[in-house]
Design a protein around this motif. Structure first.
Motif, PDB file in Angstrom:
ATOM      1  N   THR A 161      39.858  51.027  41.463  1.00 18.67           N
ATOM      2  CA  THR A 161      40.482  50.934  42.621  1.00 18.67           C
ATOM      3  C   THR A 161      41.370  52.001  43.065  1.00 18.67           C
ATOM      4  O   THR A 161      41.303  52.347  44.181  1.00 18.67           O
ATOM      5  CB  THR A 161      40.963  49.433  42.940  1.00 18.67           C
ATOM      6  OG1 THR A 161      39.831  48.606  42.712  1.00 18.67           O
ATOM      7  CG2 THR A 161      41.357  49.331  44.516  1.00 18.67           C
ATOM      8  N   HIS A 162      42.420  52.188  42.195  1.00 21.72           N
ATOM      9  CA  HIS A 162      43.392  53.044  42.643  1.00 21.72           C
ATOM     10  C   HIS A 162      43.016  54.463  42.885  1.00 21.72           C
ATOM     11  O   HIS A 162      43.843  55.221  43.409  1.00 21.72           O
ATOM     12  CB  HIS A 162      44.510  52.911  41.557  1.00 21.72           C
ATOM     13  CG  HIS A 162      44.401  53.834  40.245  1.00 21.72           C
ATOM     14  ND1 HIS A 162      43.595  53.698  39.298  1.00 21.72           N
ATOM     15  CD2 HIS A 162      45.246  54.752  40.043  1.00 21.72           C
ATOM     16  CE1 HIS A 162      43.672  54.509  38.400  1.00 21.72           C
ATOM     17  NE2 HIS A 162      44.758  55.281  38.755  1.00 21.72           N
ATOM     18  N   TRP A 218      49.190  46.001  46.706  1.00 24.92           N
ATOM     19  CA  TRP A 218      48.949  45.879  45.659  1.00 24.92           C
ATOM     20  C   TRP A 218      48.932  46.709  44.721  1.00 24.92           C
ATOM     21  O   TRP A 218      49.435  46.589  43.414  1.00 24.92           O
ATOM     22  CB  TRP A 218      47.510  44.851  45.742  1.00 24.92           C
ATOM     23  CG  TRP A 218      47.055  44.615  44.435  1.00 24.92           C
ATOM     24  CD1 TRP A 218      47.276  43.374  43.446  1.00 24.92           C
ATOM     25  CD2 TRP A 218      45.956  45.134  43.774  1.00 24.92           C
ATOM     26  NE1 TRP A 218      46.384  43.379  42.444  1.00 24.92           N
ATOM     27  CE2 TRP A 218      45.530  44.467  42.397  1.00 24.92           C
ATOM     28  CE3 TRP A 218      45.272  46.229  44.186  1.00 24.92           C
ATOM     29  CZ2 TRP A 218      44.312  44.675  41.571  1.00 24.92           C
ATOM     30  CZ3 TRP A 218      43.970  46.547  43.030  1.00 24.92           C
ATOM     31  CH2 TRP A 218      43.830  45.861  42.133  1.00 24.92           C
ATOM     32  N   LEU A 219      48.401  47.881  44.973  1.00 23.67           N
ATOM     33  CA  LEU A 219      48.525  49.112  43.899  1.00 23.67           C
ATOM     34  C   LEU A 219      49.734  49.585  43.737  1.00 23.67           C
ATOM     35  O   LEU A 219      50.040  49.875  42.495  1.00 23.67           O
ATOM     36  CB  LEU A 219      47.499  50.227  44.610  1.00 23.67           C
ATOM     37  CG  LEU A 219      46.225  49.950  44.991  1.00 23.67           C
ATOM     38  CD1 LEU A 219      45.623  51.197  45.517  1.00 23.67           C
ATOM     39  CD2 LEU A 219      45.246  49.788  43.439  1.00 23.67           C
ATOM     40  N   GLY A 220      50.772  49.284  44.655  1.00 24.60           N
ATOM     41  CA  GLY A 220      52.115  49.861  44.530  1.00 24.60           C
ATOM     42  C   GLY A 220      52.654  48.886  43.495  1.00 24.60           C
ATOM     43  O   GLY A 220      53.642  49.334  42.775  1.00 24.60           O
ATOM     44  N   ALA A 274      42.998  40.205  35.460  1.00 25.49           N
ATOM     45  CA  ALA A 274      42.230  40.510  36.684  1.00 25.49           C
ATOM     46  C   ALA A 274      42.793  41.563  37.387  1.00 25.49           C
ATOM     47  O   ALA A 274      41.977  42.425  38.057  1.00 25.49           O
ATOM     48  CB  ALA A 274      41.970  39.212  37.666  1.00 25.49           C
ATOM     49  N   ASP A 275      44.227  41.667  37.681  1.00 24.32           N
ATOM     50  CA  ASP A 275      44.681  42.752  38.360  1.00 24.32           C
ATOM     51  C   ASP A 275      44.528  43.929  37.547  1.00 24.32           C
ATOM     52  O   ASP A 275      44.380  45.199  38.227  1.00 24.32           O
ATOM     53  CB  ASP A 275      46.193  42.479  38.628  1.00 24.32           C
ATOM     54  CG  ASP A 275      46.357  41.155  39.368  1.00 24.32           C
ATOM     55  OD1 ASP A 275      45.988  41.176  40.577  1.00 24.32           O
ATOM     56  OD2 ASP A 275      46.806  40.236  38.887  1.00 24.32           O
ATOM     57  N   ASP A 281      50.484  38.222  46.291  1.00 20.86           N
ATOM     58  CA  ASP A 281      50.765  39.373  45.584  1.00 20.86           C
ATOM     59  C   ASP A 281      49.657  39.754  44.341  1.00 20.86           C
ATOM     60  O   ASP A 281      49.479  41.081  44.462  1.00 20.86           O
ATOM     61  CB  ASP A 281      52.094  39.319  45.144  1.00 20.86           C
ATOM     62  CG  ASP A 281      53.201  39.266  45.940  1.00 20.86           C
ATOM     63  OD1 ASP A 281      53.271  39.781  47.294  1.00 20.86           O
ATOM     64  OD2 ASP A 281      54.394  38.866  45.385  1.00 20.86           O
ATOM     65  N   TRP A 282      48.787  38.716  43.983  1.00 17.26           N
ATOM     66  CA  TRP A 282      48.121  39.100  42.993  1.00 17.26           C
ATOM     67  C   TRP A 282      46.930  38.326  43.278  1.00 17.26           C
ATOM     68  O   TRP A 282      46.684  37.311  43.939  1.00 17.26           O
ATOM     69  CB  TRP A 282      48.728  38.577  41.646  1.00 17.26           C
ATOM     70  CG  TRP A 282      50.174  39.125  41.419  1.00 17.26           C
ATOM     71  CD1 TRP A 282      51.486  38.471  41.660  1.00 17.26           C
ATOM     72  CD2 TRP A 282      50.414  40.526  41.039  1.00 17.26           C
ATOM     73  NE1 TRP A 282      52.470  39.168  41.158  1.00 17.26           N
ATOM     74  CE2 TRP A 282      51.812  40.501  41.100  1.00 17.26           C
ATOM     75  CE3 TRP A 282      49.721  41.689  40.684  1.00 17.26           C
ATOM     76  CZ2 TRP A 282      52.577  41.772  40.720  1.00 17.26           C
ATOM     77  CZ3 TRP A 282      50.543  42.865  40.346  1.00 17.26           C
ATOM     78  CH2 TRP A 282      51.733  42.814  40.489  1.00 17.26           C
ATOM     79  N   LEU A 283      45.986  38.665  42.430  1.00 16.36           N
ATOM     80  CA  LEU A 283      44.394  38.095  42.765  1.00 16.36           C
ATOM     81  C   LEU A 283      44.451  36.502  42.415  1.00 16.36           C
ATOM     82  O   LEU A 283      43.774  35.870  42.770  1.00 16.36           O
ATOM     83  CB  LEU A 283      43.521  38.955  41.688  1.00 16.36           C
ATOM     84  CG  LEU A 283      43.129  40.412  42.471  1.00 16.36           C
ATOM     85  CD1 LEU A 283      42.533  41.039  41.227  1.00 16.36           C
ATOM     86  CD2 LEU A 283      42.346  40.301  43.661  1.00 16.36           C
TER      87      LEU A 283
END
Length: 199
Positions: free
Chosen positions: A164-165, A184-186, A156-157, A146-148
């Protein structure tokens, strides 16, 4: 606190996003690229660029990821485990050294009219290829997780979300190639307190 922020900039946005997620109040001073306001404040800014967070005592903190670290320290956005913290910082350093110089630069060449002359076909093609390679590193990392770093959202996320988005919309990257990034963006957009780039 007072945040000197360039509204269209991902580096400024990541700070605004973290402040919103933390529910922290801040006076916003918008200094858009090319504006007279930016010209007025620029001489007083450390390194002469945005974002800058001015603390209540007048101390000026510069560099977006350093500001994230300052705001995130002691919160759930910074892992308690030292190894996880180091991994988080690794992604943040990677963002500024590998991701931002490609993904953000391509978007800037497309979005800011005074940079259009630099957007030669060869340069744009090179940035597109390199950007897809950079995004693939993130895609590989996020496949099956789910996360970096760790089991929850970290700095970091937040750091990597900023440019990125908008990679598809502003940078012209083919984001359909990266389904794990899309999920991940969601997840980040669903976080309580989330604000978008234009909010």
């Amino acid at each position: 606190m007072r945040l000197y922020s360039m509204p269209s900039s991902g580096n400024s946005y990541k700070v605004r996003l973290l402040l919103a997620l933390l529910g922290r109040a801040v006076e916003m001073v918008d200094c858009e690229y090319g504006s007279a306001r930016l010209g007025e404040v620029k001489p007083s800014l450390p390194y002469g660029k945005l974002p800058v967070l001015e603390l209540d005592d007048g101390t000026m903190l510069a560099e977006s990821d350093a500001i994230l670290w300052f705001l995130g320290e002691g919160t759930g956005f910074v892992p308690a485990d030292p190894v996880a913290r180091a991994q988080m910082l690794g992604w943040m350093f990677w963002e500024q050294y590998n991701h931002e110089p490609v993904v953000a630069v391509r978007a800037a060449l497309l979005c800011y009219p005074d940079r259009a002359a630099l957007a030669t076909p060869d340069r744009m093609a090179e940035l597109l290829e390199r950007g897809h390679a950079v995004l693939q590193v993130m895609e590989d990392r996020l496949a099956g997780r789910d996360w970096l770093v760790g089991d929850d959202v970290t700095l970091a996320d937040i750091c990597l979300y900023a440019y990125t988005h908008t990679g598809g919309e502003r940078g012209g990257f083919n984001m359909a190639r990266f389904p794990a990034i899309g999920r991940w963006l969601g997840r980040i957009a669903a976080l309580p307190g989330y604000v978008g780039l234009d909010d």
